[in-house]
Design a protein around this motif. Sequence first.
Motif, PDB file in Angstrom:
ATOM      1  N   VAL A 158      46.843  50.644 103.641  1.00 13.96           N
ATOM      2  CA  VAL A 158      48.064  51.395 103.928  1.00 13.96           C
ATOM      3  C   VAL A 158      47.716  52.620 104.756  1.00 13.96           C
ATOM      4  O   VAL A 158      46.581  53.101 104.739  1.00 13.96           O
ATOM      5  N   ALA A 159      48.709  53.112 105.488  1.00 14.33           N
ATOM      6  CA  ALA A 159      48.569  54.359 106.233  1.00 14.33           C
ATOM      7  C   ALA A 159      49.809  55.195 105.949  1.00 14.33           C
ATOM      8  O   ALA A 159      50.928  54.668 105.873  1.00 14.33           O
ATOM      9  N   ILE A 160      49.596  56.501 105.772  1.00 12.16           N
ATOM     10  CA  ILE A 160      50.664  57.378 105.311  1.00 12.16           C
ATOM     11  C   ILE A 160      50.843  58.543 106.279  1.00 12.16           C
ATOM     12  O   ILE A 160      49.871  59.134 106.755  1.00 12.16           O
ATOM     13  N   LYS A 161      52.095  58.864 106.548  1.00  7.82           N
ATOM     14  CA  LYS A 161      52.446  60.067 107.306  1.00  7.82           C
ATOM     15  C   LYS A 161      53.798  60.539 106.819  1.00  7.82           C
ATOM     16  O   LYS A 161      54.809  59.853 106.988  1.00  7.82           O
ATOM     17  N   GLY A 162      53.820  61.718 106.187  1.00  8.28           N
ATOM     18  CA  GLY A 162      55.070  62.181 105.599  1.00  8.28           C
ATOM     19  C   GLY A 162      55.527  61.205 104.529  1.00  8.28           C
ATOM     20  O   GLY A 162      54.739  60.751 103.704  1.00  8.28           O
ATOM     21  N   THR A 163      56.797  60.846 104.547  1.00  6.06           N
ATOM     22  CA  THR A 163      57.316  59.885 103.568  1.00  6.06           C
ATOM     23  C   THR A 163      57.171  58.437 104.025  1.00  6.06           C
ATOM     24  O   THR A 163      57.562  57.522 103.302  1.00  6.06           O
ATOM     25  N   THR A 164      56.608  58.225 105.192  1.00  7.30           N
ATOM     26  CA  THR A 164      56.454  56.877 105.724  1.00  7.30           C
ATOM     27  C   THR A 164      55.117  56.282 105.318  1.00  7.30           C
ATOM     28  O   THR A 164      54.066  56.889 105.521  1.00  7.30           O
ATOM     29  N   ILE A 165      55.165  55.096 104.722  1.00  7.13           N
ATOM     30  CA  ILE A 165      53.951  54.357 104.357  1.00  7.13           C
ATOM     31  C   ILE A 165      54.002  53.009 105.065  1.00  7.13           C
ATOM     32  O   ILE A 165      54.912  52.209 104.829  1.00  7.13           O
ATOM     33  N   ILE A 166      53.036  52.768 105.948  1.00  2.00           N
ATOM     34  CA  ILE A 166      52.971  51.489 106.639  1.00  2.00           C
ATOM     35  C   ILE A 166      51.830  50.660 106.063  1.00  2.00           C
ATOM     36  O   ILE A 166      50.929  51.184 105.415  1.00  2.00           O
ATOM     37  N   THR A 167      51.882  49.366 106.296  1.00  2.00           N
ATOM     38  CA  THR A 167      50.862  48.458 105.792  1.00  2.00           C
ATOM     39  C   THR A 167      50.166  47.751 106.942  1.00  2.00           C
ATOM     40  O   THR A 167      50.733  47.592 108.028  1.00  2.00           O
ATOM     41  N   ASN A 168      48.938  47.330 106.693  1.00  2.00           N
ATOM     42  CA  ASN A 168      48.136  46.644 107.713  1.00  2.00           C
ATOM     43  C   ASN A 168      48.559  45.177 107.788  1.00  2.00           C
ATOM     44  O   ASN A 168      47.843  44.268 107.402  1.00  2.00           O
ATOM     45  N   GLY A 169      49.765  44.978 108.283  1.00  2.00           N
ATOM     46  CA  GLY A 169      50.317  43.632 108.416  1.00  2.00           C
ATOM     47  C   GLY A 169      51.617  43.673 109.179  1.00  2.00           C
ATOM     48  O   GLY A 169      52.227  44.739 109.357  1.00  2.00           O
ATOM     49  N   GLY A 170      52.078  42.540 109.657  1.00  2.00           N
ATOM     50  CA  GLY A 170      53.319  42.494 110.417  1.00  2.00           C
ATOM     51  C   GLY A 170      53.200  43.268 111.705  1.00  2.00           C
ATOM     52  O   GLY A 170      52.231  43.128 112.453  1.00  2.00           O
ATOM     53  N   ILE A 171      54.146  44.163 111.961  1.00  2.00           N
ATOM     54  CA  ILE A 171      54.170  44.893 113.227  1.00  2.00           C
ATOM     55  C   ILE A 171      53.123  46.002 113.290  1.00  2.00           C
ATOM     56  O   ILE A 171      52.877  46.560 114.355  1.00  2.00           O
TER      57      ILE A 171
END
Length: 207
Positions: free
Chosen positions: A78-91
């Motif tokens: 996962v990668a985090i910035k502020g309230t946004t958490i993205i995952t190493n998958g999809g887009i």
Amino acid sequence: MRKTYLLTLAVMMLAVVACSEDDPQPVALEVKSESNFEAPGDIYDYTTQPPTLVQENDYQYYDFSTNSEVSATGDWDVAIKGTTIITNGGINGDGGVQATTVAAIFDELDEVPASATFAADAEAALAINKNTDFANRWYSYANGIISPVPGRVVLIKDTEGNYVKLEIQCYYRDCPTEPTAGSDNGIYTFRYVYQPDGSMQFDFTGN
């Protein structure tokens, strides 16, 4: 007859000992935690309309299998910035990571629920929802304060196909009881359990 009986009993005891030594014994999984994981969001000047970007911050990357912060080029989950958490998958990556958020008590969640629906990040919605699914979002926002919602657990299937249960506990430095709008934010405290054997159980492992 007695000698035969004693010999048989000794062989059986040796067999039990051998099996005990060869077979892996269940071991309780460890709850890992991170305090003051710094991942602040972008800074805007809200006195202008529209708001003006003052400082753009980078995502901060984390790998659950190694319990560590990693670089963007590393094996991240996962990668985090502020309230946004993205995952190493999809887009957002090619690691195959999927996630979902469920209503559950962290300490009582012993396995991935059969009803859990995992997804990869997509243009329509991130796997760990920020704005598109308010009913299952991990945080609430009121009076300028970000607060993790009690009874929300993030489930993640990582780059290795193993499961993680994650609870975000705080969004402010040093986890203040009553943060204010001026508190140092985007500074996470979270805890999680990583299941390394690919099973959906979070209580024990045979490894």
